[in-house]
Motif scaffolding. Structure first.
Motif, PDB file in Angstrom:
ATOM      1  N   LEU A  19     -33.175  59.883  18.018  1.00  0.00           N
ATOM      2  CA  LEU A  19     -32.480  59.382  19.200  1.00  0.00           C
ATOM      3  C   LEU A  19     -31.054  59.920  19.264  1.00  0.00           C
ATOM      4  CD1 LEU A  19     -32.302  57.470  21.666  1.00  0.00           C
ATOM      5  CD2 LEU A  19     -31.520  55.689  20.083  1.00  0.00           C
ATOM      6  N   MET A  20     -30.385  59.968  18.121  1.00  0.00           N
ATOM      7  CA  MET A  20     -29.016  60.479  18.092  1.00  0.00           C
ATOM      8  C   MET A  20     -28.956  61.935  18.568  1.00  0.00           C
ATOM      9  SD  MET A  20     -26.913  58.111  17.201  1.00  0.00           S
ATOM     10  CE  MET A  20     -25.486  58.989  16.589  1.00  0.00           C
ATOM     11  N   ALA A  21     -29.955  62.720  18.167  1.00  0.00           N
ATOM     12  CA  ALA A  21     -29.997  64.117  18.609  1.00  0.00           C
ATOM     13  C   ALA A  21     -30.150  64.204  20.127  1.00  0.00           C
ATOM     14  CB  ALA A  21     -31.147  64.841  17.911  1.00  0.00           C
ATOM     15  N   GLU A  22     -30.756  63.203  20.714  1.00  0.00           N
ATOM     16  CA  GLU A  22     -30.997  63.192  22.158  1.00  0.00           C
ATOM     17  C   GLU A  22     -29.782  62.741  22.955  1.00  0.00           C
ATOM     18  OE1 GLU A  22     -33.447  60.297  25.185  1.00  0.00           O
ATOM     19  OE2 GLU A  22     -34.408  60.800  23.267  1.00  0.00           O
ATOM     20  N   ILE A  23     -29.035  61.759  22.455  1.00  0.00           N
ATOM     21  CA  ILE A  23     -28.000  61.119  23.279  1.00  0.00           C
ATOM     22  C   ILE A  23     -26.571  61.508  22.913  1.00  0.00           C
ATOM     23  CG2 ILE A  23     -29.493  59.117  23.629  1.00  0.00           C
ATOM     24  CD1 ILE A  23     -27.727  57.563  21.680  1.00  0.00           C
ATOM     25  N   LEU A  24     -26.371  62.139  21.750  1.00  0.00           N
ATOM     26  CA  LEU A  24     -25.019  62.411  21.291  1.00  0.00           C
ATOM     27  C   LEU A  24     -24.390  63.595  22.025  1.00  0.00           C
ATOM     28  CD1 LEU A  24     -22.934  61.452  19.212  1.00  0.00           C
ATOM     29  CD2 LEU A  24     -23.894  63.101  17.592  1.00  0.00           C
ATOM     30  N   HIS A  25     -23.115  63.438  22.399  1.00  0.00           N
ATOM     31  CA  HIS A  25     -22.364  64.506  23.047  1.00  0.00           C
ATOM     32  C   HIS A  25     -21.215  64.960  22.149  1.00  0.00           C
ATOM     33  CE1 HIS A  25     -23.766  62.473  27.009  1.00  0.00           C
ATOM     34  NE2 HIS A  25     -24.659  63.348  26.580  1.00  0.00           N
ATOM     35  N   LYS A  26     -20.741  66.136  22.398  1.00  0.00           N
ATOM     36  CA  LYS A  26     -19.702  66.734  21.550  1.00  0.00           C
ATOM     37  C   LYS A  26     -18.432  65.892  21.517  1.00  0.00           C
ATOM     38  CE  LYS A  26     -17.122  71.024  20.801  1.00  0.00           C
ATOM     39  NZ  LYS A  26     -16.818  72.387  21.287  1.00  0.00           N
ATOM     40  N   ASP A  27     -17.904  65.746  20.292  1.00  0.00           N
ATOM     41  CA  ASP A  27     -16.612  65.100  20.022  1.00  0.00           C
ATOM     42  C   ASP A  27     -16.579  63.621  20.360  1.00  0.00           C
ATOM     43  OD1 ASP A  27     -15.454  67.441  19.004  1.00  0.00           O
ATOM     44  OD2 ASP A  27     -14.849  68.111  20.996  1.00  0.00           O
ATOM     45  N   GLU A  28     -17.740  63.007  20.496  1.00  0.00           N
ATOM     46  CA  GLU A  28     -17.762  61.566  20.714  1.00  0.00           C
ATOM     47  C   GLU A  28     -17.449  60.833  19.407  1.00  0.00           C
ATOM     48  OE1 GLU A  28     -20.749  60.839  24.420  1.00  0.00           O
ATOM     49  OE2 GLU A  28     -21.643  60.925  22.435  1.00  0.00           O
ATOM     50  N   LEU A  29     -17.095  59.554  19.555  1.00  0.00           N
ATOM     51  CA  LEU A  29     -16.790  58.720  18.403  1.00  0.00           C
ATOM     52  C   LEU A  29     -17.907  57.695  18.217  1.00  0.00           C
ATOM     53  CD1 LEU A  29     -14.770  57.984  16.171  1.00  0.00           C
ATOM     54  CD2 LEU A  29     -13.662  56.422  17.797  1.00  0.00           C
ATOM     55  N   ILE A  30     -18.451  57.657  17.006  1.00  0.00           N
ATOM     56  CA  ILE A  30     -19.547  56.750  16.672  1.00  0.00           C
ATOM     57  C   ILE A  30     -19.040  55.676  15.723  1.00  0.00           C
ATOM     58  CG2 ILE A  30     -21.838  56.556  15.611  1.00  0.00           C
ATOM     59  CD1 ILE A  30     -22.123  59.592  16.144  1.00  0.00           C
ATOM     60  N   GLY A  31     -19.293  54.420  16.027  1.00  0.00           N
ATOM     61  CA  GLY A  31     -18.959  53.327  15.125  1.00  0.00           C
ATOM     62  C   GLY A  31     -20.185  52.946  14.317  1.00  0.00           C
ATOM     63  N   ILE A  32     -20.008  52.708  13.009  1.00  0.00           N
ATOM     64  CA  ILE A  32     -21.150  52.382  12.174  1.00  0.00           C
ATOM     65  C   ILE A  32     -20.817  51.217  11.238  1.00  0.00           C
ATOM     66  CG2 ILE A  32     -20.545  54.099  10.407  1.00  0.00           C
ATOM     67  CD1 ILE A  32     -23.591  54.556  10.018  1.00  0.00           C
ATOM     68  N   SER A  33     -21.747  50.281  11.126  1.00  0.00           N
ATOM     69  CA  SER A  33     -21.629  49.212  10.138  1.00  0.00           C
ATOM     70  C   SER A  33     -22.461  49.620   8.929  1.00  0.00           C
ATOM     71  CB  SER A  33     -22.111  47.879  10.721  1.00  0.00           C
ATOM     72  OG  SER A  33     -23.512  47.905  10.924  1.00  0.00           O
ATOM     73  N   TRP A  34     -22.761  48.669   8.032  1.00  0.00           N
ATOM     74  CA  TRP A  34     -23.569  49.035   6.886  1.00  0.00           C
ATOM     75  C   TRP A  34     -24.872  48.252   6.884  1.00  0.00           C
ATOM     76  CZ3 TRP A  34     -24.074  44.446   4.436  1.00  0.00           C
ATOM     77  CH2 TRP A  34     -22.992  43.561   4.420  1.00  0.00           C
ATOM     78  N   GLY A  35     -25.754  48.621   5.975  1.00  0.00           N
ATOM     79  CA  GLY A  35     -27.058  47.970   5.871  1.00  0.00           C
ATOM     80  C   GLY A  35     -28.089  48.950   5.349  1.00  0.00           C
ATOM     81  N   THR A  36     -29.099  48.464   4.656  1.00  0.00           N
ATOM     82  CA  THR A  36     -30.085  49.356   4.050  1.00  0.00           C
ATOM     83  C   THR A  36     -30.935  50.063   5.094  1.00  0.00           C
ATOM     84  OG1 THR A  36     -31.612  47.476   3.779  1.00  0.00           O
ATOM     85  CG2 THR A  36     -30.198  48.025   1.907  1.00  0.00           C
ATOM     86  N   THR A  37     -31.192  49.420   6.243  1.00  0.00           N
ATOM     87  CA  THR A  37     -31.972  50.085   7.288  1.00  0.00           C
ATOM     88  C   THR A  37     -31.123  51.117   8.017  1.00  0.00           C
ATOM     89  OG1 THR A  37     -33.331  48.087   7.578  1.00  0.00           O
ATOM     90  CG2 THR A  37     -33.426  49.738   9.315  1.00  0.00           C
ATOM     91  N   VAL A  38     -29.888  50.774   8.344  1.00  0.00           N
ATOM     92  CA  VAL A  38     -28.985  51.735   8.978  1.00  0.00           C
ATOM     93  C   VAL A  38     -28.796  52.948   8.070  1.00  0.00           C
ATOM     94  CG1 VAL A  38     -26.641  52.101   9.838  1.00  0.00           C
ATOM     95  CG2 VAL A  38     -27.800  49.942  10.302  1.00  0.00           C
ATOM     96  N   ASN A  39     -28.748  52.701   6.773  1.00  0.00           N
ATOM     97  CA  ASN A  39     -28.567  53.792   5.813  1.00  0.00           C
ATOM     98  C   ASN A  39     -29.681  54.830   5.899  1.00  0.00           C
ATOM     99  OD1 ASN A  39     -27.216  54.978   3.418  1.00  0.00           O
ATOM    100  ND2 ASN A  39     -29.103  54.396   2.369  1.00  0.00           N
ATOM    101  N   ARG A  40     -30.893  54.422   6.300  1.00  0.00           N
ATOM    102  CA  ARG A  40     -32.018  55.362   6.377  1.00  0.00           C
ATOM    103  C   ARG A  40     -31.817  56.428   7.448  1.00  0.00           C
ATOM    104  NH1 ARG A  40     -36.368  54.233   2.987  1.00  0.00           N
ATOM    105  NH2 ARG A  40     -35.586  52.668   1.522  1.00  0.00           N
ATOM    106  N   LEU A  41     -30.935  56.170   8.388  1.00  0.00           N
ATOM    107  CA  LEU A  41     -30.582  57.198   9.369  1.00  0.00           C
ATOM    108  C   LEU A  41     -30.097  58.461   8.669  1.00  0.00           C
ATOM    109  CD1 LEU A  41     -29.571  58.299  12.175  1.00  0.00           C
ATOM    110  CD2 LEU A  41     -27.507  56.948  11.797  1.00  0.00           C
ATOM    111  N   LEU A  42     -29.313  58.290   7.612  1.00  0.00           N
ATOM    112  CA  LEU A  42     -28.719  59.423   6.911  1.00  0.00           C
ATOM    113  C   LEU A  42     -29.770  60.305   6.251  1.00  0.00           C
ATOM    114  CD1 LEU A  42     -25.761  57.531   5.228  1.00  0.00           C
ATOM    115  CD2 LEU A  42     -25.715  58.854   7.340  1.00  0.00           C
ATOM    116  N   PHE A  43     -30.922  59.732   5.912  1.00  0.00           N
ATOM    117  CA  PHE A  43     -31.977  60.490   5.240  1.00  0.00           C
ATOM    118  C   PHE A  43     -32.591  61.556   6.142  1.00  0.00           C
ATOM    119  CE2 PHE A  43     -33.371  57.193   1.832  1.00  0.00           C
ATOM    120  CZ  PHE A  43     -32.045  56.921   1.552  1.00  0.00           C
ATOM    121  N   HIS A  44     -32.402  61.395   7.464  1.00  0.00           N
ATOM    122  CA  HIS A  44     -33.127  62.254   8.410  1.00  0.00           C
ATOM    123  C   HIS A  44     -32.217  63.115   9.281  1.00  0.00           C
ATOM    124  CE1 HIS A  44     -36.993  60.313   7.520  1.00  0.00           C
ATOM    125  NE2 HIS A  44     -36.280  59.212   7.387  1.00  0.00           N
ATOM    126  N   MET A  45     -30.935  63.131   8.991  1.00  0.00           N
ATOM    127  CA  MET A  45     -30.008  63.882   9.829  1.00  0.00           C
ATOM    128  C   MET A  45     -30.279  65.391   9.805  1.00  0.00           C
ATOM    129  SD  MET A  45     -28.135  61.686  11.362  1.00  0.00           S
ATOM    130  CE  MET A  45     -26.807  62.711  12.015  1.00  0.00           C
TER     131      MET A  45
END
Length: 313
Positions: A100-126
């Protein structure tokens, strides 16, 4: 296909589809990178080692997603298949988030992120997708208790994957006194951080319950523990961005907020895209609370969790 390659693909397919190992776990067994495992799994399908049959479960998930989207006014709801192994389910949620991030993200935007084991799985697939350069800001203080859900590490790792800058909070989630929080908030880097909140276009959040035996609030001394127990008595069911919600999604004020470092919950209302990530039916009550409160416009969850949301009364 030569015999050695066939053996390798069969082994990888069995580990992933039958033994429910994650791509990262398979990579460790083979002493290769996770993207290499991803390519091997793709080859399994392309070369006929694995046959993928799409059943009407996909149609069922789409109908469920449409019902929940309409009920809660969501812009987007992605439902992934559930697995008996919760870690596999979390990984699927993370994979869907990366796509989804690859679909909606635009150049130089700012992303806010909290923590959590499920949110962390996003990093595994970047590494599976291409992204424009973007910056990342930490919006919830660190607990320092779990490497996988360490907010500072997650912020910097996501920023690195996106080729951008990472703005870290440099503060724990909880401190022992409101005076200490007030003093830390006057530090230049904290003032700068707070000034960036209004520039966030995408926020990625997990959320939790308040009854877990190992909850972060139970590891911060007697004063915090006592305040935490008071929160429960006031009807809180969901912990979202360091704040609490009742069953109707209404914020429950607590003195704990005077000890917590987090972006103010009301700031979420001004962010264009707020993405919630969760896996497992144990998150059902908290999810319903956050949905009733209207804090997410985009949601990525698994099928079992989606099905656990009761029909509208």
């Amino acid at each position: 296909m030569d015999g050695k390659r066939l053996d390798l693909l069969v082994r990888v397919a069995n580990w992933y589809y039958r033994d429910n190992l994650t791509q990262q776990e398979i990579a460790k067994r083979l002493f290769v990178s996770r993207p290499t495992v991803s390519r091997l799994l793709r080859a399994c399908a392309e070369e006929g080692v694995v046959t993928i049959r799409i059943k009407d479960a996909t149609t069922k998930r789409e109908a469920l997603a449409e019902r929940l989207r309409e009920r809660f006014g969501l812009r987007r709801l992605i439902i992934v298949p559930s697995d008996e192994n919760l870690e596999v389910t979390k990984d699927r949620v993370g994979s869907a988030a990366a796509e989804l991030m690859a679909e909606i993200l635009h150049k130089d935007e700012l992303i806010g992120i909290s923590w959590g084991t499920t949110v962390n799985r996003l990093l595994f697939h970047m590494e599976e997708h291409e992204y424009p350069r973007a910056n990342v800001i930490q919006i919830l203080g660190d607990t320092q208790t779990n490497r996988e859900s360490n907010a500072t590490r997650m912020t910097l790792s996501l920023a690195e994957a996106l080729g951008g800058d990472g703005y870290i909070m440099q503060a724990p989630m909880l401190v022992g006194s409101s005076l200490l929080k007030e003093l830390l908030m006057q530090e230049p880097h904290m003032i700068k951080l707070a000034g960036l909140y209004d520039q966030i276009r995408i926020a990625i959040l997990g959320f939790g319950g308040i009854s877990a035996q190992n909850h972060v609030y139970l590891t911060n001394g007697n004063k915090v523990r006592e305040l935490y127990e008071e929160v429960k008595k006031h009807g809180a069911v969901c912990d979202l961005l360091g704040s609490f919600l009742n069953a109707e999604g209404e914020p429950v004020y607590t003195p704990l907020q005077e000890l917590t470092f987090a972006m103010p919950l009301e700031k979420l209302r001004g962010i264009e895209r707020v993405i919630g990530m969760a896996a497992g039916v144990k998150k059902s009550r908290q999810l319903l609370s956050a949905l009733k409160g209207g804090f997410f416009d985009t949601l990525i969850i698994d099928e079992a969790l989606a099905e656990s949301i009761p029909p509208e009364a």
